[in-house]
Design a protein around this motif. Structure first.
Motif, short mmCIF file in Angstrom:
data_model
loop_
_atom_site.label_atom_id
_atom_site.label_comp_id
_atom_site.label_asym_id
_atom_site.label_seq_id
_atom_site.Cartn_x
_atom_site.Cartn_y
_atom_site.Cartn_z
N ARG A 1 11.93 -12.57 -3.25
CA ARG A 1 11.18 -11.96 -2.15
C ARG A 1 11.91 -10.74 -1.58
O ARG A 1 11.27 -9.72 -1.28
CB ARG A 1 10.95 -12.99 -1.04
CG ARG A 1 10.02 -12.48 0.06
CD ARG A 1 8.64 -12.20 -0.48
NE ARG A 1 7.71 -11.83 0.57
CZ ARG A 1 6.94 -10.74 0.54
NH1 ARG A 1 6.98 -9.93 -0.50
NH2 ARG A 1 6.12 -10.47 1.53
N PHE A 2 13.22 -10.84 -1.47
CA PHE A 2 13.97 -9.67 -0.98
C PHE A 2 13.89 -8.50 -1.96
O PHE A 2 13.85 -7.34 -1.55
CB PHE A 2 15.44 -10.05 -0.71
CG PHE A 2 15.67 -10.55 0.68
CD1 PHE A 2 15.86 -9.66 1.72
CD2 PHE A 2 15.69 -11.91 0.96
CE1 PHE A 2 16.08 -10.11 3.02
CE2 PHE A 2 15.89 -12.38 2.25
CZ PHE A 2 16.09 -11.48 3.29
N GLY A 3 13.85 -8.82 -3.23
CA GLY A 3 13.67 -7.75 -4.22
C GLY A 3 12.34 -7.05 -4.04
O GLY A 3 12.24 -5.82 -4.10
N GLU A 4 11.28 -7.85 -3.80
CA GLU A 4 9.95 -7.27 -3.59
C GLU A 4 9.92 -6.40 -2.33
O GLU A 4 9.34 -5.30 -2.32
CB GLU A 4 8.92 -8.39 -3.46
CG GLU A 4 8.71 -9.18 -4.75
CD GLU A 4 7.93 -10.46 -4.53
OE1 GLU A 4 7.54 -11.10 -5.53
OE2 GLU A 4 7.72 -10.85 -3.35
N LEU A 5 10.55 -6.90 -1.28
CA LEU A 5 10.55 -6.15 -0.02
C LEU A 5 11.35 -4.86 -0.14
O LEU A 5 10.97 -3.82 0.41
CB LEU A 5 11.11 -7.02 1.11
CG LEU A 5 10.28 -8.25 1.46
CD1 LEU A 5 11.00 -9.09 2.51
CD2 LEU A 5 8.89 -7.86 1.95
N ASP A 6 12.45 -4.92 -0.88
CA ASP A 6 13.25 -3.70 -1.04
C ASP A 6 12.51 -2.66 -1.88
O ASP A 6 12.66 -1.45 -1.67
CB ASP A 6 14.61 -4.01 -1.66
CG ASP A 6 15.58 -2.85 -1.52
OD1 ASP A 6 15.71 -2.33 -0.38
OD2 ASP A 6 16.18 -2.44 -2.52
N LEU A 7 11.70 -3.12 -2.84
CA LEU A 7 10.87 -2.19 -3.60
C LEU A 7 9.91 -1.45 -2.66
O LEU A 7 9.69 -0.25 -2.79
CB LEU A 7 10.07 -2.92 -4.67
CG LEU A 7 10.82 -3.31 -5.94
CD1 LEU A 7 9.92 -4.12 -6.85
CD2 LEU A 7 11.32 -2.07 -6.68
N ARG A 8 9.34 -2.17 -1.72
CA ARG A 8 8.44 -1.55 -0.75
C ARG A 8 9.18 -0.51 0.10
O ARG A 8 8.68 0.59 0.34
CB ARG A 8 7.83 -2.63 0.16
CG ARG A 8 6.83 -3.52 -0.51
CD ARG A 8 5.48 -2.81 -0.65
NE ARG A 8 4.59 -3.13 0.46
CZ ARG A 8 3.56 -2.38 0.84
NH1 ARG A 8 3.33 -1.24 0.20
NH2 ARG A 8 2.78 -2.73 1.83
#
Length: 390
Positions: free
Chosen positions: A277-284
């Motif tokens: 989830r943190f990976g997804e948020l950092d992509l954003r």
């Protein structure tokens, strides 16, 4: 005095670190950031867009956007306050006479701040401006009206007022904050951006010399970047909120969150589902930053060779960045609680300020209309309108 882009960025980064520790408390207590704004002004950062020929650093749009992103990552309310200041410095760049530019740019270099008295409540729509600028017998003007959401006015030395003259054309009147007949009321009670003091300005036959009135309507008769620059700064604030919320989530999960019992790990930060989830948020976050930088470069390119095509490219690039950054700020500020757990919802921690700031700030203008203009431009080559909000 700040002399160049590099110094502006260093100064903004330093100020962000200074302002970050007190941001939550200021929001919780609705404590207006007067001392912080004075500190920001004293560094010379509010004068960095004054043209070089008038003694300013004349930084590029990319630098100014990053300055706002850095400040907003620490305190979104504080970053919002000078947005109008820079917008109305830009009005002078575009339509101010040589005498007006010499006078007002010297004011800005001397540490004076611009606020704003632009929006009005209860009218038919946003551009239904009813504040009136009427000509007096001696050639000066009388200014009458009521303005709402006047961010920065309470802290300003000069309040630029958007008004219509007798011919119904838009002008900006630059009014001293202590002018007789001008009243600024701190009545902003929004759920977010609580310390911007975006209250009400009342104008009762305020006398304005003709030398302090700028024909803003001329800005929109040809290619212009007024809207793109103003919206670029709003985009930077959204990107900053996203970055600040993500940093707070990282801090909370790595220092306070407990692992879910089914994960089998000793710490929450080792949980592969949280890592995902943190990976997804950092992509954003990274995408928002990248679109912001791309938009800023488009504005800088258009400034070098301004025509209908370059102005359209800049406006569309900024619209895309703003639409994306706003949604990213909202998603990340909301996901802060998803990844952090129940304790993060404690009101005493005030972690919800990021979502409240994002939700409030993204209401400035609807992303759906930006996406409409992007679609028309991509599909049919229709250039965006010159109304100053794109």
């Amino acid at each position: 005095m700040i002399r160049d882009d590099a110094e502006a960025l260093r100064t903004a980064a330093q100020l962000a670190e200074e302002f970050r520790p007190g941001a939550s408390g200021r929001d919780a207590r609705r404590e207006l950031p007067r001392a912080e704004l004075d500190r920001l002004t004293a560094t010379g950062l509010l004068a960095v867009t004054v043209p070089a020929e008038h003694g300013g650093a004349d930084v590029c749009a990319a630098t100014l956007a990053e300055v706002f992103r850095l400040l907003a990552s620490a305190d979104a309310s504080l970053a919002q306050i000078p947005q109008s200041h820079f917008a109305y410095v830009n009005v002078l760049r575009q339509q101010g006479s040589p005498e007006q530019q010499a006078f007002f740019f010297a004011e800005v270099l001397g540490g004076r701040r611009f606020g704003n008295a632009q929006s009005e409540a209860g009218t038919k729509h946003l551009q239904d401006i009813r504040t009136r600028l009427s000509t007096a017998e001696d050639g000066s003007y009388l200014l009458t009206g009521v303005k709402n959401y006047s961010t920065g006015a309470l802290f300003a030395d000069w309040i630029p007022v958007l008004a219509r003259a007798e011919d119904d054309l838009l002008h900006v009147a630059y009014v001293p904050a202590d002018a007789p007949g001008l009243t600024v009321t701190d009545d902003w009670d929004g759920m977010g951006q609580r310390t911007t003091a975006s209250g009400t300005v009342e104008l009762a036959d305020v006398v304005v010399p003709a030398a302090h009135v700028v024909p803003h309507h001329l800005t929109f008769t040809g290619p212009q970047l007024h809207g793109a620059i103003a919206q670029l700064l709003h985009t930077a604030i959204d990107a900053g909120i996203a970055a600040g919320a993500l940093a707070e989530a990282v801090e909370f999960v790595t220092t306070r969150s407990r692992p879910w019992f089914e994960s089998g790990y000793d710490t929450a930060a080792e949980d592969p589902l949280l890592i995902q989830r943190f990976g997804e948020l950092d992509l954003r976050r990274r995408a928002a930053d990248a679109l912001l930088a791309t938009a800023a470069r488009a504005v800088d390119a258009a400034r070098v060779g301004l025509d209908d095509d370059s102005a359209a490219e800049a406006s569309i690039a900024v619209a895309a960045a703003k639409a994306y950054a706003g949604s990213a700020a909202l998603e990340i500020a909301d996901a802060l609680f998803e990844v952090s757990g129940t304790r993060a919802a404690l009101d005493s921690l005030n972690l919800h300020r990021h979502w409240r700031d994002a939700r409030t700030h993204t209401l400035h203008d609807p992303a759906r209309w930006k996406i409409q203009h992007i679609g028309r431009y991509v599909l049919n080559g229709t250039r965006p309108p010159r109304h100053g909000l794109l």
